[in-house]
Design an enzyme around this catalytic site. Structure first.
Site, PDB file in Angstrom:
ATOM      1  N   ARG A 109      45.673  90.094  69.194  1.00 14.26           N
ATOM      2  CA  ARG A 109      45.470  91.426  69.778  1.00 14.26           C
ATOM      3  C   ARG A 109      44.843  92.244  68.651  1.00 14.26           C
ATOM      4  O   ARG A 109      45.498  92.501  67.638  1.00 14.26           O
ATOM      5  CB  ARG A 109      46.796  92.032  70.223  1.00 14.26           C
ATOM      6  CG  ARG A 109      47.496  91.207  71.323  1.00 14.26           C
ATOM      7  CD  ARG A 109      48.625  91.979  71.953  1.00 14.26           C
ATOM      8  NE  ARG A 109      49.471  91.145  72.791  1.00 14.26           N
ATOM      9  CZ  ARG A 109      49.220  90.842  74.067  1.00 14.26           C
ATOM     10  NH1 ARG A 109      48.130  91.286  74.648  1.00 14.26           N
ATOM     11  NH2 ARG A 109      50.058  90.090  74.758  1.00 14.26           N
ATOM     12  N   GLY A 131      47.314  87.957  75.091  1.00 13.63           N
ATOM     13  CA  GLY A 131      48.381  86.958  75.244  1.00 13.63           C
ATOM     14  C   GLY A 131      47.814  85.638  75.751  1.00 13.63           C
ATOM     15  O   GLY A 131      47.020  85.621  76.681  1.00 13.63           O
ATOM     16  N   SER A 160      78.041  83.649  93.588  1.00 11.40           N
ATOM     17  CA  SER A 160      77.194  83.934  92.429  1.00 11.40           C
ATOM     18  C   SER A 160      75.871  84.495  92.928  1.00 11.40           C
ATOM     19  O   SER A 160      75.491  84.240  94.069  1.00 11.40           O
ATOM     20  CB  SER A 160      76.935  82.668  91.618  1.00 11.40           C
ATOM     21  OG  SER A 160      76.054  81.823  92.306  1.00 11.40           O
ATOM     22  N   ARG A 170      75.862  88.814  83.538  1.00 12.62           N
ATOM     23  CA  ARG A 170      75.220  88.226  82.364  1.00 12.62           C
ATOM     24  C   ARG A 170      73.707  88.468  82.457  1.00 12.62           C
ATOM     25  O   ARG A 170      73.169  88.621  83.544  1.00 12.62           O
ATOM     26  CB  ARG A 170      75.454  86.709  82.298  1.00 12.62           C
ATOM     27  CG  ARG A 170      76.882  86.322  81.974  1.00 12.62           C
ATOM     28  CD  ARG A 170      77.272  86.703  80.554  1.00 12.62           C
ATOM     29  NE  ARG A 170      78.614  86.253  80.207  1.00 12.62           N
ATOM     30  CZ  ARG A 170      79.748  86.859  80.514  1.00 12.62           C
ATOM     31  NH1 ARG A 170      79.737  87.976  81.238  1.00 12.62           N
ATOM     32  NH2 ARG A 170      80.908  86.372  80.125  1.00 12.62           N
ATOM     33  N   HIS A 210      59.024  84.531  75.704  1.00 12.80           N
ATOM     34  CA  HIS A 210      57.750  83.826  75.501  1.00 12.80           C
ATOM     35  C   HIS A 210      57.742  82.380  75.960  1.00 12.80           C
ATOM     36  O   HIS A 210      56.681  81.757  75.980  1.00 12.80           O
ATOM     37  CB  HIS A 210      57.340  83.931  74.033  1.00 12.80           C
ATOM     38  CG  HIS A 210      56.839  85.302  73.687  1.00 12.80           C
ATOM     39  ND1 HIS A 210      57.692  86.354  73.444  1.00 12.80           N
ATOM     40  CD2 HIS A 210      55.590  85.801  73.590  1.00 12.80           C
ATOM     41  CE1 HIS A 210      56.985  87.444  73.191  1.00 12.80           C
ATOM     42  NE2 HIS A 210      55.702  87.135  73.278  1.00 12.80           N
ATOM     43  N   GLN A 260      57.870  81.564  78.775  1.00 17.90           N
ATOM     44  CA  GLN A 260      57.056  81.636  80.006  1.00 17.90           C
ATOM     45  C   GLN A 260      55.563  81.442  79.728  1.00 17.90           C
ATOM     46  O   GLN A 260      54.787  81.187  80.628  1.00 17.90           O
ATOM     47  CB  GLN A 260      57.224  83.001  80.682  1.00 17.90           C
ATOM     48  CG  GLN A 260      58.614  83.265  81.185  1.00 17.90           C
ATOM     49  CD  GLN A 260      58.842  84.747  81.455  1.00 17.90           C
ATOM     50  OE1 GLN A 260      58.627  85.211  82.564  1.00 17.90           O
ATOM     51  NE2 GLN A 260      59.287  85.493  80.463  1.00 17.90           N
ATOM     52  N   ARG A 261      55.160  81.630  78.476  1.00 21.21           N
ATOM     53  CA  ARG A 261      53.728  81.518  78.178  1.00 21.21           C
ATOM     54  C   ARG A 261      53.332  80.106  77.737  1.00 21.21           C
ATOM     55  O   ARG A 261      52.144  79.815  77.603  1.00 21.21           O
ATOM     56  CB  ARG A 261      53.344  82.519  77.080  1.00 21.21           C
ATOM     57  CG  ARG A 261      53.340  83.960  77.532  1.00 21.21           C
ATOM     58  CD  ARG A 261      52.066  84.682  77.134  1.00 21.21           C
ATOM     59  NE  ARG A 261      51.878  84.758  75.716  1.00 21.21           N
ATOM     60  CZ  ARG A 261      52.066  85.870  74.986  1.00 21.21           C
ATOM     61  NH1 ARG A 261      52.459  86.982  75.567  1.00 21.21           N
ATOM     62  NH2 ARG A 261      51.841  85.857  73.703  1.00 21.21           N
ATOM     63  N   VAL A 276      33.855  75.825  80.166  1.00 18.81           N
ATOM     64  CA  VAL A 276      32.744  76.698  79.739  1.00 18.81           C
ATOM     65  C   VAL A 276      31.848  75.921  78.775  1.00 18.81           C
ATOM     66  O   VAL A 276      30.613  75.899  78.917  1.00 18.81           O
ATOM     67  CB  VAL A 276      33.289  77.983  79.044  1.00 18.81           C
ATOM     68  CG1 VAL A 276      32.156  78.773  78.405  1.00 18.81           C
ATOM     69  CG2 VAL A 276      34.047  78.861  80.043  1.00 18.81           C
ATOM     70  N   ARG A 321      54.242  92.442  82.052  1.00 17.54           N
ATOM     71  CA  ARG A 321      53.836  93.762  81.548  1.00 17.54           C
ATOM     72  C   ARG A 321      54.325  94.809  82.539  1.00 17.54           C
ATOM     73  O   ARG A 321      55.527  94.988  82.645  1.00 17.54           O
ATOM     74  CB  ARG A 321      52.331  93.807  81.317  1.00 17.54           C
ATOM     75  CG  ARG A 321      51.960  94.622  80.126  1.00 17.54           C
ATOM     76  CD  ARG A 321      50.573  94.347  79.640  1.00 17.54           C
ATOM     77  NE  ARG A 321      49.640  94.037  80.694  1.00 17.54           N
ATOM     78  CZ  ARG A 321      48.450  94.568  80.815  1.00 17.54           C
ATOM     79  NH1 ARG A 321      48.057  95.447  79.937  1.00 17.54           N
ATOM     80  NH2 ARG A 321      47.638  94.206  81.766  1.00 17.54           N
ATOM     81  N   THR A 329      45.690  85.306  82.104  1.00 18.89           N
ATOM     82  CA  THR A 329      46.952  85.990  81.817  1.00 18.89           C
ATOM     83  C   THR A 329      48.026  85.494  82.773  1.00 18.89           C
ATOM     84  O   THR A 329      47.745  85.286  83.955  1.00 18.89           O
ATOM     85  CB  THR A 329      46.828  87.525  81.941  1.00 18.89           C
ATOM     86  OG1 THR A 329      48.153  88.097  81.964  1.00 18.89           O
ATOM     87  CG2 THR A 329      46.111  87.964  83.209  1.00 18.89           C
ATOM     88  N   ASP A 368      47.774  90.294  86.927  1.00 14.39           N
ATOM     89  CA  ASP A 368      47.610  91.713  87.252  1.00 14.39           C
ATOM     90  C   ASP A 368      46.158  92.192  87.245  1.00 14.39           C
ATOM     91  O   ASP A 368      45.899  93.371  87.044  1.00 14.39           O
ATOM     92  CB  ASP A 368      48.452  92.562  86.284  1.00 14.39           C
ATOM     93  CG  ASP A 368      48.054  92.350  84.831  1.00 14.39           C
ATOM     94  OD1 ASP A 368      47.293  91.408  84.540  1.00 14.39           O
ATOM     95  OD2 ASP A 368      48.511  93.127  83.979  1.00 14.39           O
ATOM     96  N   ASP A 398      50.309  87.253  83.803  1.00 11.16           N
ATOM     97  CA  ASP A 398      50.807  88.407  84.571  1.00 11.16           C
ATOM     98  C   ASP A 398      50.213  88.516  85.986  1.00 11.16           C
ATOM     99  O   ASP A 398      50.786  89.197  86.839  1.00 11.16           O
ATOM    100  CB  ASP A 398      50.506  89.719  83.831  1.00 11.16           C
ATOM    101  CG  ASP A 398      51.139  89.771  82.457  1.00 11.16           C
ATOM    102  OD1 ASP A 398      52.068  88.992  82.206  1.00 11.16           O
ATOM    103  OD2 ASP A 398      50.701  90.588  81.636  1.00 11.16           O
ATOM    104  N   ARG A 445      37.220  74.239  77.792  1.00  8.42           N
ATOM    105  CA  ARG A 445      36.548  72.946  78.012  1.00  8.42           C
ATOM    106  C   ARG A 445      35.441  73.083  79.052  1.00  8.42           C
ATOM    107  O   ARG A 445      34.307  72.614  78.846  1.00  8.42           O
ATOM    108  CB  ARG A 445      37.596  71.931  78.474  1.00  8.42           C
ATOM    109  CG  ARG A 445      37.075  70.589  78.935  1.00  8.42           C
ATOM    110  CD  ARG A 445      38.244  69.698  79.349  1.00  8.42           C
ATOM    111  NE  ARG A 445      37.811  68.437  79.903  1.00  8.42           N
ATOM    112  CZ  ARG A 445      37.537  68.241  81.191  1.00  8.42           C
ATOM    113  NH1 ARG A 445      37.631  69.240  82.051  1.00  8.42           N
ATOM    114  NH2 ARG A 445      37.165  67.046  81.612  1.00  8.42           N
TER     115      ARG A 445
HETATM  116  O1  F6P Z   1      50.123  89.987  79.037  1.00  7.91           O
HETATM  117  C1  F6P Z   1      50.846  88.822  78.820  1.00  7.91           C
HETATM  118  C2  F6P Z   1      52.197  89.119  78.249  1.00  7.91           C
HETATM  119  O2  F6P Z   1      52.903  87.907  78.109  1.00  7.91           O
HETATM  120  C3  F6P Z   1      53.023  90.146  79.026  1.00  7.91           C
HETATM  121  O3  F6P Z   1      53.663  89.583  80.144  1.00  7.91           O
HETATM  122  C4  F6P Z   1      53.962  90.632  77.961  1.00  7.91           C
HETATM  123  O4  F6P Z   1      54.403  91.938  78.255  1.00  7.91           O
HETATM  124  C5  F6P Z   1      53.107  90.629  76.730  1.00  7.91           C
HETATM  125  O5  F6P Z   1      52.082  89.698  76.964  1.00  7.91           O
HETATM  126  C6  F6P Z   1      53.825  90.253  75.465  1.00  7.91           C
HETATM  127  O6  F6P Z   1      52.943  90.342  74.403  1.00  7.91           O
HETATM  128  P1  F6P Z   1      53.203  89.781  72.940  1.00  7.91           P
HETATM  129  O7  F6P Z   1      53.164  88.293  73.007  1.00  7.91           O
HETATM  130  O8  F6P Z   1      52.100  90.336  72.133  1.00  7.91           O
HETATM  131  O9  F6P Z   1      54.560  90.257  72.544  1.00  7.91           O
END
Ligand code: F6P
Length: 326
Positions: free
Chosen positions: A75, A14, A219, A250, A256, A258-259, A26, A175, A129, A133, A131, A24
């Site tokens: 991936r 991801g 709320s 709700r 995504h 977030q990425r 590296v 994840r 990442t 983690d 995450d 840049r």
């Molecule tokens: O590991 C990063 C991450 O964004 C996780 O938080 C999420 O579970 C996963 O990738 C989602 O993966 P993909 O973009 O392949 O659906």
């Protein structure tokens, strides 16, 4: 003179904001130290198919502020097979690459580890990442930007939650880790966080409701870490509808978004420091380590530790969240 004359550089798994800043750093550090840099496109996939291009200093101009990764990412299932890794190694030989720098998360480092063992090639990993983690580093590249994105989104959702006097469950990524949910909740003043780390120990939903989540408020916002263990925001909301039908519930899944986005100052600085450290590590003959940051200091973490050990979440923060949202 270092025996490493040429490095291969890739991003995998991801994407995370700050990966470009790392690319840049590296590239420029390697060139500064007399090395040649080969950019490998689409992660391990490009290593297998030979999508490899020499990177000069200008290839990485004007990218520090950009989200995503200019090297693209994937991936790659084929790299999980010995046959796939053999093809990858053949390209390493063909391109005269002496060492690899890989940027990514758990899966990327696991791939790097097995490849390095099989083919005796030095590999240094950077933790990229959202995450957060990976064990052995206080933070990973992309985590701070994702946290800020979550905070901004929750701020907006709070307006409508408050106007309609609703209970919102907002699902965030991670994840199977709760760092984004817990710290996102602290940063946005959410009422609670439901995280996988403690899901098997207690019923976080019933505890939250019993503690009177909405006693003095009209709320509420609860951040839920995506995970089969938590059941995700949809799963929790279904339960509330059945067990506590008085709530007007709700769900928002941030997904995504977030990425994406321009990396924060902290992610740019960290990615830059870690990228330079990856080249230092190779010059010091380090191999099969992840670059980490602990208490502001660069550290080398063996792949075996970074991948296998579960990074512990600071449980005291749950208490801080409970007290400050009461
Ligand atoms: O590991 C990063 C991450 O964004 C996780 O938080 C999420 O579970 C996963 O990738 C989602 O993966 P993909 O973009 O392949 O659906």
């Amino acid at each position: 003179m270092s025996p490493i004359k040429c490095i291969g550089l890739l991003t995998s798994g991801g994407d995370a904001p700050g990966m470009n800043a790392a690319i840049r750093a590296v590239t420029r550090s390697a060139i500064y130290n007399g090395m040649t840099v080969k950019g490998i496109y689409r992660g391990y996939k490009g290593l297998i198919t030979g999508e490899i291009v020499e990177f000069k200093t200008q290839n990485v101009s004007n990218i520090i502020q950009r989200g995503g990764t200019i090297l693209k990412t994937a991936r790659c299932m084929e790299f999980k097979t010995p046959e796939g890794r053999k093809l990858a190694y053949e390209n390493i030989v063909k391109e005269q690459i002496d060492a690899l720098v890989t940027i990514g998360g758990d899966g990327t480092l696991s791939g790097a580890r097995i490849f390095a063992q099989e083919y005796n090639i030095p590999v240094v990993g950077l933790p990229g990442t959202i995450d957060n983690d990976l064990f052995g580093t206080d933070v990973t590249i992309g985590y701070d930007t994702a946290l800020n994105t979550i905070m901004e989104c929750v701020d907006k959702i709070r307006d409508t939650a408050s106007a309609h006097e609703r209970l919102f469950f907002i699902e965030v990524m991670g994840r199977d880790a709760g760092f984004l949910a817990l710290n996102g909740a602290l940063a946005s003043g959410a009422e609670a966080a439901i995280i996988p780390e403690i899901s098997t120990e207690k019923d976080q939903l019933s505890e939250m409701i019993e503690q009177g989540i909405r006693k003095s408020k009209n709320s509420s916002i609860v951040l839920v870490a995506e995970s089969e263990i938590t059941g995700g925001a949809m799963g929790i909301a279904e339960r509330v509808k059945k067990e506590y039908p008085d709530f007007d519930v709700r769900v928002t899944i941030l997904g995504h978004l977030q990425r994406g986005g321009s990396p924060s100052a902290q992610d740019r600085i960290m990615a830059t420091r870690m990228g330079a450290a990856a080249i230092d590590a190779l010059l010091e003959d380090q191999r099969n380590v992840m670059i980490g940051i602990q208490n502001e200091q660069i550290v080398y973490v063996p792949f075996s530790k970074a991948i296998r050990n579960e990074k512990a979440i600071n449980r005291d923060l749950l208490n801080v969240l409970r007290i400050t949202s009461s």
